[in-house]
Design a protein around this motif. Structure first.
Motif, PDB file in Angstrom:
ATOM      1  N   VAL A 109       0.853  -1.189   0.000  1.00 59.31           N
ATOM      2  CA  VAL A 109       0.000   0.000   0.000  1.00 59.31           C
ATOM      3  C   VAL A 109       0.890   1.240   0.000  1.00 59.31           C
ATOM      4  O   VAL A 109       1.817   1.354   0.804  1.00 59.31           O
ATOM      5  CB  VAL A 109      -0.917   0.023   1.247  1.00 59.31           C
ATOM      6  CG1 VAL A 109      -1.648   1.357   1.358  1.00 59.31           C
ATOM      7  CG2 VAL A 109      -1.920  -1.127   1.187  1.00 59.31           C
ATOM      8  N   THR A 110       0.617   2.149  -0.950  1.00 56.56           N
ATOM      9  CA  THR A 110       1.312   3.443  -0.978  1.00 56.56           C
ATOM     10  C   THR A 110       0.274   4.539  -1.188  1.00 56.56           C
ATOM     11  O   THR A 110      -0.728   4.333  -1.871  1.00 56.56           O
ATOM     12  CB  THR A 110       2.341   3.507  -2.121  1.00 56.56           C
ATOM     13  OG1 THR A 110       1.678   3.326  -3.377  1.00 56.56           O
ATOM     14  CG2 THR A 110       3.403   2.434  -1.961  1.00 56.56           C
ATOM     15  N   GLU A 111       0.518   5.684  -0.607  1.00 53.90           N
ATOM     16  CA  GLU A 111      -0.408   6.826  -0.738  1.00 53.90           C
ATOM     17  C   GLU A 111      -1.834   6.412  -0.380  1.00 53.90           C
ATOM     18  O   GLU A 111      -2.797   6.800  -1.048  1.00 53.90           O
ATOM     19  CB  GLU A 111      -0.360   7.398  -2.153  1.00 53.90           C
ATOM     20  CG  GLU A 111       1.015   7.848  -2.605  1.00 53.90           C
ATOM     21  CD  GLU A 111       1.568   8.992  -1.764  1.00 53.90           C
ATOM     22  OE1 GLU A 111       0.753   9.772  -1.233  1.00 53.90           O
ATOM     23  OE2 GLU A 111       2.801   9.094  -1.642  1.00 53.90           O
ATOM     24  N   ASN A 112      -1.968   5.573   0.645  1.00 56.08           N
ATOM     25  CA  ASN A 112      -3.267   5.150   1.187  1.00 56.08           C
ATOM     26  C   ASN A 112      -4.080   4.271   0.246  1.00 56.08           C
ATOM     27  O   ASN A 112      -5.265   4.048   0.476  1.00 56.08           O
ATOM     28  CB  ASN A 112      -4.123   6.362   1.593  1.00 56.08           C
ATOM     29  CG  ASN A 112      -3.415   7.265   2.581  1.00 56.08           C
ATOM     30  OD1 ASN A 112      -3.137   8.419   2.277  1.00 56.08           O
ATOM     31  ND2 ASN A 112      -3.119   6.740   3.744  1.00 56.08           N
ATOM     32  N   MET A 113      -3.440   3.742  -0.794  1.00 62.62           N
ATOM     33  CA  MET A 113      -4.146   2.882  -1.727  1.00 62.62           C
ATOM     34  C   MET A 113      -3.317   1.640  -2.031  1.00 62.62           C
ATOM     35  O   MET A 113      -2.084   1.725  -2.121  1.00 62.62           O
ATOM     36  CB  MET A 113      -4.429   3.626  -3.044  1.00 62.62           C
ATOM     37  CG  MET A 113      -5.455   4.736  -2.939  1.00 62.62           C
ATOM     38  SD  MET A 113      -7.089   4.118  -2.484  1.00 62.62           S
ATOM     39  CE  MET A 113      -7.456   3.051  -3.865  1.00 62.62           C
ATOM     40  N   PRO A 114      -3.973   0.468  -2.202  1.00 63.48           N
ATOM     41  CA  PRO A 114      -3.239  -0.723  -2.637  1.00 63.48           C
ATOM     42  C   PRO A 114      -2.621  -0.474  -3.998  1.00 63.48           C
ATOM     43  O   PRO A 114      -3.267   0.085  -4.896  1.00 63.48           O
ATOM     44  CB  PRO A 114      -4.314  -1.814  -2.684  1.00 63.48           C
ATOM     45  CG  PRO A 114      -5.611  -1.084  -2.765  1.00 63.48           C
ATOM     46  CD  PRO A 114      -5.411   0.202  -2.030  1.00 63.48           C
ATOM     47  N   THR A 115      -1.366  -0.845  -4.161  1.00 66.10           N
ATOM     48  CA  THR A 115      -0.629  -0.560  -5.389  1.00 66.10           C
ATOM     49  C   THR A 115      -0.068  -1.853  -5.963  1.00 66.10           C
ATOM     50  O   THR A 115       0.592  -2.609  -5.273  1.00 66.10           O
ATOM     51  CB  THR A 115       0.528   0.414  -5.114  1.00 66.10           C
ATOM     52  OG1 THR A 115       0.005   1.585  -4.474  1.00 66.10           O
ATOM     53  CG2 THR A 115       1.220   0.807  -6.407  1.00 66.10           C
ATOM     54  N   GLY A 116      -0.327  -2.091  -7.250  1.00 63.99           N
ATOM     55  CA  GLY A 116       0.167  -3.302  -7.884  1.00 63.99           C
ATOM     56  C   GLY A 116      -0.645  -4.521  -7.485  1.00 63.99           C
ATOM     57  O   GLY A 116      -1.593  -4.453  -6.717  1.00 63.99           O
ATOM     58  N   ARG A 117      -0.239  -5.652  -8.002  1.00 67.91           N
ATOM     59  CA  ARG A 117      -0.955  -6.893  -7.725  1.00 67.91           C
ATOM     60  C   ARG A 117      -0.473  -7.519  -6.425  1.00 67.91           C
ATOM     61  O   ARG A 117       0.539  -7.100  -5.848  1.00 67.91           O
ATOM     62  CB  ARG A 117      -0.740  -7.885  -8.881  1.00 67.91           C
ATOM     63  CG  ARG A 117       0.693  -8.406  -8.984  1.00 67.91           C
ATOM     64  CD  ARG A 117       0.872  -9.285 -10.194  1.00 67.91           C
ATOM     65  NE  ARG A 117       2.143 -10.010 -10.136  1.00 67.91           N
ATOM     66  CZ  ARG A 117       2.282 -11.201  -9.593  1.00 67.91           C
ATOM     67  NH1 ARG A 117       1.228 -11.803  -9.071  1.00 67.91           N
ATOM     68  NH2 ARG A 117       3.451 -11.798  -9.564  1.00 67.91           N
ATOM     69  N   VAL A 118      -1.192  -8.523  -5.964  1.00 60.09           N
ATOM     70  CA  VAL A 118      -0.774  -9.263  -4.775  1.00 60.09           C
ATOM     71  C   VAL A 118       0.438 -10.109  -5.141  1.00 60.09           C
ATOM     72  O   VAL A 118       0.443 -10.843  -6.133  1.00 60.09           O
ATOM     73  CB  VAL A 118      -1.918 -10.160  -4.254  1.00 60.09           C
ATOM     74  CG1 VAL A 118      -1.443 -11.021  -3.100  1.00 60.09           C
ATOM     75  CG2 VAL A 118      -3.106  -9.300  -3.823  1.00 60.09           C
ATOM     76  N   ILE A 119       1.506  -9.990  -4.342  1.00 63.76           N
ATOM     77  CA  ILE A 119       2.780 -10.654  -4.631  1.00 63.76           C
ATOM     78  C   ILE A 119       2.856 -11.978  -3.879  1.00 63.76           C
ATOM     79  O   ILE A 119       2.506 -12.061  -2.702  1.00 63.76           O
ATOM     80  CB  ILE A 119       3.960  -9.761  -4.196  1.00 63.76           C
ATOM     81  CG1 ILE A 119       3.853  -8.374  -4.839  1.00 63.76           C
ATOM     82  CG2 ILE A 119       5.290 -10.409  -4.543  1.00 63.76           C
ATOM     83  CD1 ILE A 119       4.819  -7.359  -4.240  1.00 63.76           C
TER      84      ILE A 119
END
Length: 483
Positions: free
Chosen positions: A207-217
């Motif tokens: 999570v960056t900038e209060n939002m999930p970013t990219g896919r689940v790793i």
């Protein structure tokens, strides 16, 4: 929508017209935002997503999924989100009995939808003066979860580099660990009657900038690999920018999240006695690791390739074994021309590979001595077969990749993005015909004449698209034994 989906380049684009849209929202609110998603029968999948499924989509894939484990701004507390679903007959679909139409303005976590669960730290603090957790709290929960702030991370690691990185980016962490890897399938089936949909899946969500970013790793574990499929970990990082085009992070972020995730899984495994029992051990202790290793060794057959001394002695049992065997076959110069540029379980695709092979007689197909070869006519006038770097995918069963192509998961893989696939076996052959894929075997009859790259055993087609080059290593070994 018909214009967007049309394949006719000459179809006239729709013109903007004044909207008569007047939702009831306007009657009760002077400010705010409203939007509607309208799906007709052609775009809406036959299977029902369900009210809870739409809640997941909105909270985990849109800006409604605000994520902040450190503090909650006032504007977030004051924001109200309401979900209304109306079917094509004009009938409003009601939320489940335990929910209201008002959604939480936050990212949905597994501990909200799985029960019974326990907050592990609270449980451990409650019984900290006892030698062990009471029997009444063991074999009880479907999952456990815990949160770590900056000040808590020293309980996970004393690595100065990791702690420095965590402080630099004001890291906050949420971890969830279930009693079985099947929990995600069970939850997904509750959200939708379409079993192909994969809303929840194990792994790491950054999570960056209060939002999930990219896919689940995927989580990389050095041992107890099955435990990664029980864990879902959210790691919040400030001042970190991903590669938005490739939807991945730099090595420093990847190394940090993987190392921390491994330590979190170990922390959960140590306290797994609170979870409901499963038929298989969770792993983690020396005896369990040895038991699993011995069982794996005993069940694997010897490769036994005549006249070839390979350091990889057993038939693959898992996908990572396929990766290892492929590298060994390249290193032993059995599979010729392959140049691996990258292998990573953290990226959307497993690796990147290019090809380079000169036109020489030793690479020509021979029905007795070189069954993996290329016929001379398939070498180009330049006398070199080469490819630019292309995506590579590893699978134990090739049919598993078809399932991913067909999945409606938001992180699914794309047929057109993949050029190479390396597997151990074909898997369920019915999967291909049922899903509209065609698998051509290049090891039978005269099909070898279509082979463009040394050792390729199959071509995989989808709706007439260009073929994916498939190396089924079990067939590679079979042909090597016949030579």
């Amino acid at each position: 929508m018909s214009w967007v989906l049309s394949k006719d380049p000459n179809e006239e684009a729709p013109k903007v017209k004044p909207s008569s849209y007047n939702p009831s929202f306007y009657a009760t609110h002077k400010t705010g935002t409203t939007f509607e998603v309208q799906l007709d029968s052609q775009q809406l999948h036959k299977k029902n997503v369900g009210w809870s499924g739409w809640e997941f989509v909105l909270r985990n894939y849109t800006a409604i999924g605000f994520m902040s484990m450190s503090s909650t701004p006032e504007w977030v507390k004051n924001t109200k989100v309401n979900l209304t679903i109306v079917d094509r007959h004009g009938v409003e679909i009601q939320p489940p009995q335990n929910k209201s139409s008002q959604l939480e303005f936050s990212y949905q976590l597994p501990s909200e939808v799985i029960s019974p669960v326990v907050k592990l730290k609270d449980l451990l603090d409650k019984y900290k003066d006892r030698a062990s957790i009471p029997k009444s709290e063991t074999n009880k929960y479907a999952g456990m979860y815990q949160e770590w702030k900056i000040t808590d991370l020293e309980s996970l690691t004393d690595d100065a580099t990791l702690l420095s990185f965590a402080k630099q980016h004001n890291v906050n962490i949420y971890g969830f660990f279930s009693h079985t890897a099947k929990i995600w399938k069970e939850v997904n089936e509750k959200l939708s009657s379409d079993k192909r949909r994969k809303f929840w899946r194990p792994g790491i969500q950054v999570v960056t900038e209060n939002m999930p970013t990219g896919r689940v790793i995927d989580i990389d574990l050095n041992y107890g690999g099955g435990n990664k499929d029980r864990a879902f970990i959210v790691i919040e990082l400030n001042d970190v920018r991903p590669d938005y085009g490739r939807k991945i992070f730099g090595d420093d972020v990847t190394n940090f999240v993987q190392t921390i995730a491994s330590k979190i899984v170990s922390h959960f495994v140590i306290n797994r006695e609170v979870l409901k029992s499963t038929k298989k051990p969770h792993g983690g202790t020396d005896s369990e690791q040895q038991f699993n290793a011995d069982l794996r060794i005993e069940s694997a057959r010897e490769l036994n390739i005549l006249d070839i001394d390979l350091p990889f002695e057993k038939e693959p049992q898992f996908e990572q074994d396929v990766v290892g065997l492929f590298h060994v076959l390249i290193g032993a110069n059995i599979l010729k021309g392959y140049r691996i540029l990258s292998v990573s379980s953290g990226a959307q695709y497993d690796g990147v590979m290019r090809y380079y092979l000169k036109n020489e007689a030793e690479y020509y197909y021979d029905g007795r001595e070189n069954l993996l070869g290329i016929i001379q006519q398939n070498f180009p006038p330049a006398n070199i077969i080469r490819s630019v770097p292309k995506n590579l995918e590893f699978k134990y069963y090739l049919s598993d990749l078809i399932d991913e192509f067909e999945s409606t998961d938001f992180t699914t893989k794309n047929f057109d993005d993949i050029f190479w696939v390396v597997t151990w076996e074909i898997g369920n052959e019915e999967t291909f015909s049922k899903s509209g894929y065609n698998l051509e075997d290049l090891t039978i009859n005269s099909s070898y004449t279509k082979r463009q790259y040394f050792g390729v055993t199959h071509h995989l087609y989808s709706n007439g698209n260009r073929a994916i080059n498939v190396l089924v290593l079990k067939d590679v070994i079979r042909l090597l034994r016949k030579q």
